[in-house]
Design a protein around this motif. Structure first.
Motif, PDB file in Angstrom:
ATOM      1  N   PHE A   1     -20.395  16.989  -8.347  1.00  0.00           N
ATOM      2  CA  PHE A   1     -21.157  17.206  -9.576  1.00  0.00           C
ATOM      3  C   PHE A   1     -20.224  17.313 -10.779  1.00  0.00           C
ATOM      4  CE2 PHE A   1     -23.470  19.937 -12.636  1.00  0.00           C
ATOM      5  CZ  PHE A   1     -24.594  19.140 -12.811  1.00  0.00           C
ATOM      6  N   MET A   2     -19.086  17.987 -10.602  1.00  0.00           N
ATOM      7  CA  MET A   2     -18.134  18.118 -11.711  1.00  0.00           C
ATOM      8  C   MET A   2     -17.541  16.759 -12.100  1.00  0.00           C
ATOM      9  SD  MET A   2     -18.293  21.218 -12.634  1.00  0.00           S
ATOM     10  CE  MET A   2     -16.943  21.207 -13.812  1.00  0.00           C
ATOM     11  N   LEU A   3     -17.250  15.911 -11.106  1.00  0.00           N
ATOM     12  CA  LEU A   3     -16.762  14.563 -11.422  1.00  0.00           C
ATOM     13  C   LEU A   3     -17.850  13.757 -12.126  1.00  0.00           C
ATOM     14  CD1 LEU A   3     -14.587  12.409 -11.309  1.00  0.00           C
ATOM     15  CD2 LEU A   3     -15.356  11.827  -8.993  1.00  0.00           C
ATOM     16  N   HIS A   4     -19.081  13.966 -11.701  1.00  0.00           N
ATOM     17  CA  HIS A   4     -20.217  13.310 -12.361  1.00  0.00           C
ATOM     18  C   HIS A   4     -20.293  13.731 -13.835  1.00  0.00           C
ATOM     19  CE1 HIS A   4     -24.156  11.516 -12.863  1.00  0.00           C
ATOM     20  NE2 HIS A   4     -24.647  12.672 -13.262  1.00  0.00           N
ATOM     21  N   LEU A   5     -20.014  14.993 -14.113  1.00  0.00           N
ATOM     22  CA  LEU A   5     -20.027  15.468 -15.497  1.00  0.00           C
ATOM     23  C   LEU A   5     -18.940  14.801 -16.333  1.00  0.00           C
ATOM     24  CD1 LEU A   5     -20.712  19.323 -15.201  1.00  0.00           C
ATOM     25  CD2 LEU A   5     -22.341  17.445 -15.463  1.00  0.00           C
ATOM     26  N   VAL A   6     -17.791  14.535 -15.727  1.00  0.00           N
ATOM     27  CA  VAL A   6     -16.714  13.836 -16.445  1.00  0.00           C
ATOM     28  C   VAL A   6     -17.166  12.420 -16.799  1.00  0.00           C
ATOM     29  CG1 VAL A   6     -14.359  12.941 -16.279  1.00  0.00           C
ATOM     30  CG2 VAL A   6     -14.901  15.201 -15.356  1.00  0.00           C
ATOM     31  N   ILE A   7     -17.833  11.761 -15.858  1.00  0.00           N
ATOM     32  CA  ILE A   7     -18.355  10.412 -16.120  1.00  0.00           C
ATOM     33  C   ILE A   7     -19.407  10.460 -17.232  1.00  0.00           C
ATOM     34  CG2 ILE A   7     -19.649   8.473 -15.116  1.00  0.00           C
ATOM     35  CD1 ILE A   7     -18.335   9.283 -12.395  1.00  0.00           C
ATOM     36  N   CYS A   8     -20.265  11.476 -17.199  1.00  0.00           N
ATOM     37  CA  CYS A   8     -21.273  11.643 -18.265  1.00  0.00           C
ATOM     38  C   CYS A   8     -20.597  11.900 -19.609  1.00  0.00           C
ATOM     39  CB  CYS A   8     -22.208  12.806 -17.931  1.00  0.00           C
ATOM     40  SG  CYS A   8     -23.310  12.496 -16.537  1.00  0.00           S
ATOM     41  N   LEU A   9     -19.506  12.669 -19.582  1.00  0.00           N
ATOM     42  CA  LEU A   9     -18.738  12.938 -20.800  1.00  0.00           C
ATOM     43  C   LEU A   9     -18.241  11.628 -21.413  1.00  0.00           C
ATOM     44  CD1 LEU A   9     -17.171  15.025 -22.653  1.00  0.00           C
ATOM     45  CD2 LEU A   9     -15.280  14.749 -21.051  1.00  0.00           C
ATOM     46  N   ILE A  10     -17.677  10.765 -20.583  1.00  0.00           N
ATOM     47  CA  ILE A  10     -17.171   9.470 -21.066  1.00  0.00           C
ATOM     48  C   ILE A  10     -18.313   8.614 -21.597  1.00  0.00           C
ATOM     49  CG2 ILE A  10     -16.121   7.287 -20.328  1.00  0.00           C
ATOM     50  CD1 ILE A  10     -14.382   8.952 -18.402  1.00  0.00           C
ATOM     51  N   THR A  11     -19.414   8.574 -20.855  1.00  0.00           N
ATOM     52  CA  THR A  11     -20.584   7.804 -21.293  1.00  0.00           C
ATOM     53  C   THR A  11     -21.080   8.290 -22.645  1.00  0.00           C
ATOM     54  OG1 THR A  11     -21.222   7.570 -18.961  1.00  0.00           O
ATOM     55  CG2 THR A  11     -22.863   6.973 -20.601  1.00  0.00           C
ATOM     56  N   GLY A  12     -21.122   9.614 -22.803  1.00  0.00           N
ATOM     57  CA  GLY A  12     -21.580  10.196 -24.065  1.00  0.00           C
ATOM     58  C   GLY A  12     -20.648   9.880 -25.225  1.00  0.00           C
ATOM     59  N   ILE A  13     -19.338   9.931 -24.979  1.00  0.00           N
ATOM     60  CA  ILE A  13     -18.366   9.612 -26.036  1.00  0.00           C
ATOM     61  C   ILE A  13     -18.594   8.196 -26.550  1.00  0.00           C
ATOM     62  CG2 ILE A  13     -15.919   9.158 -26.486  1.00  0.00           C
ATOM     63  CD1 ILE A  13     -15.268  11.508 -24.610  1.00  0.00           C
ATOM     64  N   LEU A  14     -18.812   7.256 -25.632  1.00  0.00           N
ATOM     65  CA  LEU A  14     -19.053   5.871 -26.030  1.00  0.00           C
ATOM     66  C   LEU A  14     -20.367   5.734 -26.791  1.00  0.00           C
ATOM     67  CD1 LEU A  14     -17.992   3.953 -22.764  1.00  0.00           C
ATOM     68  CD2 LEU A  14     -16.583   4.645 -24.697  1.00  0.00           C
ATOM     69  N   PHE A  15     -21.411   6.374 -26.285  1.00  0.00           N
ATOM     70  CA  PHE A  15     -22.738   6.232 -26.884  1.00  0.00           C
ATOM     71  C   PHE A  15     -22.810   6.831 -28.283  1.00  0.00           C
ATOM     72  CE2 PHE A  15     -27.025   8.156 -27.475  1.00  0.00           C
ATOM     73  CZ  PHE A  15     -27.722   6.977 -27.687  1.00  0.00           C
ATOM     74  N   PHE A  16     -22.207   8.004 -28.476  1.00  0.00           N
ATOM     75  CA  PHE A  16     -22.338   8.697 -29.762  1.00  0.00           C
ATOM     76  C   PHE A  16     -21.602   8.001 -30.894  1.00  0.00           C
ATOM     77  CE2 PHE A  16     -23.222  12.641 -27.117  1.00  0.00           C
ATOM     78  CZ  PHE A  16     -24.576  12.617 -27.395  1.00  0.00           C
ATOM     79  N   GLN A  17     -20.790   7.007 -30.570  1.00  0.00           N
ATOM     80  CA  GLN A  17     -20.136   6.236 -31.629  1.00  0.00           C
ATOM     81  C   GLN A  17     -21.174   5.525 -32.515  1.00  0.00           C
ATOM     82  OE1 GLN A  17     -16.567   5.774 -32.344  1.00  0.00           O
ATOM     83  NE2 GLN A  17     -16.732   7.696 -31.222  1.00  0.00           N
ATOM     84  N   ILE A  18     -22.339   5.189 -31.947  1.00  0.00           N
ATOM     85  CA  ILE A  18     -23.332   4.470 -32.757  1.00  0.00           C
ATOM     86  C   ILE A  18     -24.001   5.387 -33.777  1.00  0.00           C
ATOM     87  CG2 ILE A  18     -23.751   2.857 -30.856  1.00  0.00           C
ATOM     88  CD1 ILE A  18     -26.488   4.069 -30.446  1.00  0.00           C
ATOM     89  N   PHE A  19     -23.818   6.706 -33.636  1.00  0.00           N
ATOM     90  CA  PHE A  19     -24.369   7.647 -34.616  1.00  0.00           C
ATOM     91  C   PHE A  19     -23.321   8.143 -35.605  1.00  0.00           C
ATOM     92  CE2 PHE A  19     -27.072   8.258 -30.834  1.00  0.00           C
ATOM     93  CZ  PHE A  19     -28.286   7.903 -31.384  1.00  0.00           C
ATOM     94  N   THR A  20     -22.051   8.012 -35.271  1.00  0.00           N
ATOM     95  CA  THR A  20     -20.994   8.599 -36.101  1.00  0.00           C
ATOM     96  C   THR A  20     -20.160   7.541 -36.815  1.00  0.00           C
ATOM     97  OG1 THR A  20     -19.610   8.761 -34.095  1.00  0.00           O
ATOM     98  CG2 THR A  20     -20.847  10.725 -34.747  1.00  0.00           C
ATOM     99  N   THR A  21     -19.406   6.755 -36.063  1.00  0.00           N
ATOM    100  CA  THR A  21     -18.506   5.787 -36.706  1.00  0.00           C
ATOM    101  C   THR A  21     -19.200   4.466 -37.049  1.00  0.00           C
ATOM    102  OG1 THR A  21     -17.755   4.944 -34.551  1.00  0.00           O
ATOM    103  CG2 THR A  21     -16.508   6.758 -35.516  1.00  0.00           C
ATOM    104  N   LEU A  22     -20.176   4.060 -36.250  1.00  0.00           N
ATOM    105  CA  LEU A  22     -20.780   2.739 -36.465  1.00  0.00           C
ATOM    106  C   LEU A  22     -21.528   2.618 -37.794  1.00  0.00           C
ATOM    107  CD1 LEU A  22     -20.729   0.091 -34.882  1.00  0.00           C
ATOM    108  CD2 LEU A  22     -22.973   0.673 -33.956  1.00  0.00           C
ATOM    109  N   PRO A  23     -22.344   3.612 -38.214  1.00  0.00           N
ATOM    110  CA  PRO A  23     -22.991   3.494 -39.531  1.00  0.00           C
ATOM    111  C   PRO A  23     -21.989   3.366 -40.678  1.00  0.00           C
ATOM    112  CG  PRO A  23     -24.087   5.194 -38.240  1.00  0.00           C
ATOM    113  CD  PRO A  23     -22.837   4.812 -37.497  1.00  0.00           C
ATOM    114  N   LEU A  24     -20.864   4.082 -40.574  1.00  0.00           N
ATOM    115  CA  LEU A  24     -19.824   3.958 -41.598  1.00  0.00           C
ATOM    116  C   LEU A  24     -19.188   2.563 -41.570  1.00  0.00           C
ATOM    117  CD1 LEU A  24     -18.022   7.410 -41.270  1.00  0.00           C
ATOM    118  CD2 LEU A  24     -19.487   6.666 -43.145  1.00  0.00           C
TER     119      LEU A  24
END
Length: 414
Positions: A216-239
């Protein structure tokens, strides 16, 4: 064909449909989030570093809120947590309009996300309470469809409101929609206690430490990476849209809405197909991360037309990662500990929000947008390798559990 598509929405209880409705209302109203970076840059004249720090507080509040939600959902129930979260966050959204300095916005965002992000873990416990194991992944995808239907309308409406009336009005709209959503929920859904059950008494202890659950903890690390990639469309991409191609808020909102439209149309059928054919979730997540990494590589081409295929690849990645990541987290959560597991799962995305915003902004300020896209693509490849590791760990665990079950059954016969 239409009938086959509509069959994906069958066999859900009333409570799931109400949860889906309020999720749509809430998501459609949360239209300030995609434009928050631009608001701070253009209206408040913040630097990239300051914007990154505000987003750090955004993530810290999210971590605190999800942790509190996990604790409170197990103690007082998901219902009370959901009601408090939406109502209080509606009030704070309206007050946030009056925060204009860097310090005020840091505090305001911290308070807002602490309260608002108490909703998600409680909502996941609610979803698990009113569904069966067989339709749980589909039910989660249904609520995500509502999120993305709201995301389809939210950025476009937000862009129009900003262009016609100004940024201040979307804070009022955000706040009022949160309050309306929870009133609808309270009117149609009654509180329900989670029945006391225990799983696999001879294999799994009743009290399980989330930290000691290695898969489960390794799964959370994978989710962390997925989230980092996804949240770029809300933060850096509009700029990036504004600075490289001089796109308006409305144009940027339309492009972001493409993500919501595609997920609305295709995610639930994809989840239904994967569930029906019993395709391994980790294989699907592996493909999804590859799509997300590819989307950032496309941004290395300095051409405005590449923004659409970039969003297509990102959306495919989201559809193949988020629902199945959630399904895995739910399956590993034990009775009477759902709140802790769902809070930990949600907190991985909260940490992702911190790292995504701050890392992206710092890389852009120091080395430019291209360096950020290369970094994100590389991170996506690292995520795919970790999926392979998780798959091997789960296979080994399942084999050990099967051997123990056989041993227990043999002893019982003797």
């Amino acid at each position: 064909m239409i009938k086959k598509y509509l069959n994906n929405f069958k066999d859900f209880p009333k409570e799931i449909w109400i949860l889906t409705l309020i999720t749509f209302i809430n998501r459609a109203g949360t239209m300030v989030i995609p434009f928050l970076s631009k608001y701070m840059k253009e209206n408040l004249q913040f630097s990239y570093s300051q914007i990154g720090w505000v987003m750090v507080f955004f993530g810290i509040g999210s971590i605190i809120g999800t942790w509190l939600s996990g604790k409170l959902s197990d103690k007082i129930g998901f219902y009370k947590v959901m009601v408090f979260s939406l109502f209080a966050s509606g009030i704070v959204f309206i007050l946030l309009h009056y925060a204009t300095t860097f310090e005020e916005l840091c505090v305001g965002i911290l308070v807002l996300t602490t309260i608002a992000d108490m909703f998600r873990p409680a909502m996941l416990v609610c979803l698990k309470t009113f569904t069966t194991k067989e339709n749980r992944a589909r039910a989660y995808s249904l609520t995500r469809a509502a999120v993305n239907l709201g995301f389809l309308f939210g950025p476009v409406l937000g862009g129009l409101i900003i262009m016609q009336l100004g940024y201040e009005y979307i804070f009022y709209v955000d706040g009022l929609t949160c309050i309306v959503a929870i009133i609808v929920f309270m009117f149609f859904v009654r509180d329900k206690k989670i029945p006391v059950k225990f799983k696999k008494l001879d294999i799994v202890p009743q009290k399980v430490s989330v930290i000691k659950d290695r898969p489960f903890m390794l799964h959370l690390v994978i989710c962390l990476i997925t989230g980092i990639l996804f949240f770029q469309i809300f933060t850096t991409l509009p700029l990036y849209h504004k600075e490289r191609f001089n796109m308006s808020e409305f144009d940027s909102g339309l492009l972001l809405s493409l993500n919501g439209l595609l997920i609305l149309l295709f995610e639930l059928p994809i989840v239904n197909y994967v569930t029906r054919n019993k395709i391994n979730n980790h294989r699907v997540i592996f493909i999804g991360l590859l799509f997300m990494a590819t989307s950032f590589l496309l941004l290395l081409f300095p051409w405005e037309g590449v923004l659409i295929p970039m969003m297509l690849f990102m959306t495919c990645g989201v559809m193949l990662t988020f629902p199945f990541a959630n399904s895995f987290a739910m399956e590993r959560s034990y009775e009477l500990q759902e709140g802790k597991y769902m809070a930990a799962f949600t907190m991985s995305y909260s940490f992702a929000h911190i790292l995504s915003a701050k890392t992206g902004m710092e890389i852009i300020q120091r080395s430019g947008y291209e360096s950020n896209w290369i970094f994100m693509a590389t991170l996506g490849i690292v995520g795919t390798l970790l999926v392979f590791k998780l798959f091997a760990m789960v296979e080994k665990e399942d084999l050990k559990n099967s051997e123990r079950l056989i041993s227990i059954e043999s002893n019982d016969k003797k």
